[in-house]
Write a protein that holds these residues in place. Structure first.
Motif, short mmCIF file in Angstrom:
data_model
loop_
_atom_site.label_atom_id
_atom_site.label_comp_id
_atom_site.label_asym_id
_atom_site.label_seq_id
_atom_site.Cartn_x
_atom_site.Cartn_y
_atom_site.Cartn_z
N SER A 1 0.83 -1.20 0.00
CA SER A 1 0.00 0.00 0.00
C SER A 1 0.87 1.26 0.00
N GLY A 2 0.52 2.25 -0.80
CA GLY A 2 1.33 3.46 -0.92
C GLY A 2 0.88 4.57 0.02
N ALA A 3 1.75 5.58 0.19
CA ALA A 3 1.39 6.80 0.94
C ALA A 3 1.31 7.97 -0.02
N SER A 4 2.30 8.07 -0.93
CA SER A 4 2.24 9.16 -1.92
C SER A 4 1.63 8.57 -3.19
N THR A 5 0.35 8.23 -3.09
CA THR A 5 -0.30 7.52 -4.19
C THR A 5 -0.70 8.50 -5.29
N ALA B 1 6.74 12.60 1.68
CA ALA B 1 5.64 12.00 2.44
C ALA B 1 6.08 10.82 3.30
N HIS B 2 7.35 10.44 3.19
CA HIS B 2 7.82 9.26 3.92
C HIS B 2 8.61 9.61 5.18
N ALA B 3 8.68 10.89 5.51
CA ALA B 3 9.43 11.32 6.69
C ALA B 3 8.88 12.69 7.11
N ILE C 1 12.30 16.44 -1.59
CA ILE C 1 12.42 15.26 -2.46
C ILE C 1 12.21 14.02 -1.60
N GLN C 2 11.41 13.10 -2.13
CA GLN C 2 10.97 11.97 -1.31
C GLN C 2 12.05 10.89 -1.12
N GLU C 3 12.84 10.64 -2.17
CA GLU C 3 13.78 9.51 -2.09
C GLU C 3 15.10 9.84 -2.77
N PHE C 4 16.18 9.47 -2.10
CA PHE C 4 17.53 9.62 -2.64
C PHE C 4 18.15 8.23 -2.72
N LEU D 1 16.99 9.86 -7.89
CA LEU D 1 15.99 10.58 -7.10
C LEU D 1 14.59 10.11 -7.44
N ASP D 2 13.73 10.03 -6.43
CA ASP D 2 12.29 10.06 -6.68
C ASP D 2 11.79 11.36 -6.08
N VAL D 3 11.50 12.30 -6.96
CA VAL D 3 11.09 13.63 -6.51
C VAL D 3 9.65 13.59 -5.96
N ILE E 1 15.84 9.85 -12.52
CA ILE E 1 15.00 10.81 -11.81
C ILE E 1 13.54 10.41 -12.02
N GLU E 2 12.88 10.09 -10.92
CA GLU E 2 11.49 9.65 -10.98
C GLU E 2 10.55 10.81 -10.63
N ASP E 3 9.42 10.87 -11.31
CA ASP E 3 8.40 11.89 -11.06
C ASP E 3 8.99 13.28 -10.81
N GLY F 1 8.35 7.62 -14.97
CA GLY F 1 6.99 7.97 -14.60
C GLY F 1 6.42 6.97 -13.60
N ASP F 2 6.11 7.47 -12.41
CA ASP F 2 5.47 6.64 -11.38
C ASP F 2 4.01 7.10 -11.26
N ASP F 3 3.76 8.19 -10.51
CA ASP F 3 2.39 8.73 -10.43
C ASP F 3 1.88 9.11 -11.83
N ILE G 1 9.37 3.50 -16.95
CA ILE G 1 8.15 3.38 -16.12
C ILE G 1 8.45 2.65 -14.82
N LEU G 2 7.93 3.20 -13.73
CA LEU G 2 7.98 2.50 -12.46
C LEU G 2 6.79 1.54 -12.43
N VAL G 3 7.03 0.30 -12.00
CA VAL G 3 6.00 -0.73 -12.08
C VAL G 3 5.62 -1.20 -10.68
N HIS H 1 8.49 -1.70 -5.00
CA HIS H 1 7.70 -1.89 -3.78
C HIS H 1 6.77 -0.68 -3.58
N ARG H 2 6.02 -0.66 -2.48
CA ARG H 2 5.31 0.52 -2.00
C ARG H 2 5.91 0.91 -0.66
N SER H 3 5.57 2.11 -0.19
CA SER H 3 6.10 2.50 1.12
C SER H 3 5.49 1.66 2.25
N ILE I 1 15.32 -2.71 -9.93
CA ILE I 1 14.31 -2.86 -8.87
C ILE I 1 14.49 -1.72 -7.88
N LYS I 2 13.37 -1.26 -7.35
CA LYS I 2 13.42 -0.24 -6.30
C LYS I 2 12.68 -0.82 -5.10
N THR I 3 13.42 -1.12 -4.06
CA THR I 3 12.75 -1.70 -2.90
C THR I 3 13.34 -1.25 -1.56
#
Ligand code: PGA
Ligand code: ZN
Length: 424
Positions: free
Chosen positions: A37-41, A152-154, A160-163, A239-241, A280-282, A307-309, A330-332, A361-363, A383-385
């Motif tokens: 399940s995601g948080a930044s859906t 959204a994860h911290a 930026i959400q992820e480095f 990055l996932d912005v 660089i994602e999103d 492209g994720d969202d 594409i992020l899957v 994965h999801r957060s 893979i991004k996990t």
């Protein structure tokens, strides 16, 4: 053939309820899958059915989703051969009857879809990656290790959400993973040395308060060198912005300013010039197609634009992106679309169109390791996990170590070839 389908409410890594499905075959095989399940859906994701009963889990219970499996989905697919994955997924889509799986819930449908695939694999005594990918499944993915968590994860000021650390220069998956882990530990020492917090965010990365996003990238460069590696050549950055999260009223509220998509693009162009970024994602918001096309024209020959969202694992949205030259990757995420069939279709479409695909994965995760198998089954190469911390993240990495061992000399690590050639 499928004899019975069961479901229950379990917990995810954030302590929120999620659904787990068990499929029993006529030959006695029982296999299970759990749904993330995601948080930044993204707004265009398939629908996650939750109870909305504030008296249980703050409304986040999934008993309705469990009932959907027990009362409707199970009876509709019982008797079908478990290897008939496309038929089973199509049956569920039709039974749901809505565009975004709103009636039965994408979580209910996905749980069944994945558990069916696992049962079919188990029943034929094959690991899932081999059952799905056949004899050609042999590419181990480059991990994108999310070691600094913001957005959204911290609960910090980092926009930026992820480095990510991207150990692209290793010879094998296990070596790349080790390099990433050693750098993760070096990062922790560096944070301590700078008097910064070492608490973890939702995906296992550190979540310090930092004065700027560039500061996070600088920390990663220091950590890579401290761990004895060369930034870029050995370990690149990503990055996932997740910029949809801070897109408001037509502008990006970034680092205390209001920026246009052109200004955001100029910012990323500077970053790509200054840091060894390979992905660089999103970078822009989920409906900023025009801005995304301009950004891709500017940066798409230098770096992977994911492209994720934006695409939400949806072949229809991906097709539009391909037609309009938006992004190149594409992020899957299985639960963004809700069936294994559609997930695999999205990966195929991407590959046929010269886009890369990253299994993700999801957060909010569980101990389920299906995505590790999907990454190898599709030879996706990426893979991004999450960080190499917190068991729901590490479970995927550990499963990839097992798959690497099983493939033995036939395992190939995607390394730099995972990314479009221009990043060399
Ligand atoms: P999510 O975040 O699972 O919270 O949506 C992951 C991502 O944005 O890639
Ligand atoms: Zn994302």
């Amino acid at each position: 053939s499928i004899d019975a389908v069961g479901a229950r409410e379990i917990l995810d890594s954030r302590g929120n309820p999620t659904i787990e499905v068990e499929v029993l075959l006529e030959d006695g095989t029982v296999s299970r899958a759990a749904v993330p399940s995601g948080a930044s859906t993204g707004a265009f994701e398939a629908y996650e059915l939750r109870d909305g009963d504030k008296g249980r889990y703050g409304g986040k219970g999934v008993l309705k989703a469990v009932d959907a499996v027990l009362d409707e989905i199970g009876p509709a697919i019982e008797g079908i051969d478990a290897t008939d994955q496309r038929l089973i997924d199509a049956t569920m889509i039709e039974l749901d009857g809505t565009d975004n799986k709103q009636r039965l819930g994408a979580n209910s449908i996905l749980g069944v879809s994945l558990a069916v695939a696992k049962a079919a694999a188990d029943s034929s005594d094959l690991p899932l990656f081999r059952y799905l990918g056949g004899p050609n499944a042999h590419v181990l993915p480059v991990p994108q290790l999310n070691v600094i968590n913001g957005g959204a994860h911290a609960d910090t000021g980092v926009d930026i959400q992820e480095f990510f650390l991207v150990p692209q220069g290793a010879d094998t998956f296990s070596e790349g993973l080790r390099w990433g882990v050693e750098t993760y530990h070096a990062l922790k020492s560096e944070l301590k040395a700078q008097g910064l917090a070492t608490g973890l965010g939702d995906e296992g990365g550190f979540a310090p308060e930092l004065p700027s996003n560039r500061h996070a990238l600088d920390l990663l460069l220091v950590a890579i060198e401290k761990a004895g590696f060369t930034p870029g050549r050995d370990i690149a950055l990503g990055l996932d912005v997740a910029s949809t999260e801070f897109f408001e009223g037509g502008s990006y509220r970034f680092e205390g300013r209001e920026l246009s998509s052109a200004e955001m693009t100029a910012y990323f162009t500077e970053l790509v010039g200054a840091y060894p970024l390979v992905t660089i994602e999103d970078p822009l918001a989920e409906d900023d197609w025009e801005g995304y096309a301009a950004l891709t024209a500017e940066l798409g020959s230098k770096v992977q634009i994911v492209g994720d969202d934006l695409f939400v694992t949806n072949p229809t949205r991906l097709s539009r992106g391909i037609a309009e030259r938006v992004g190149n990757s594409i992020l899957v995420k299985v639960n963004q679309i809700g069936t294994l069939t559609e997930t695999l279709d999205a990966v195929s479409l991407a590959h046929r169109s010269g886009y890369s695909a990253i299994l993700s994965h999801r957060s909010g995760e569980t101990e389920d390791t299906t995505i590790a198998h999907l990454a190898v089954a599709t030879n996706a190469g990426q893979i991004k996990t999450g960080a190499p911390a917190r068991s729901e993240r590490v479970a995927k990495y550990n499963e990839l170590l097992r798959i690497e061992e099983e493939l033995d000399a036939q395992a190939v690590y995607a390394g730099r070839s995972a990314f479009p050639r221009y990043t060399d």
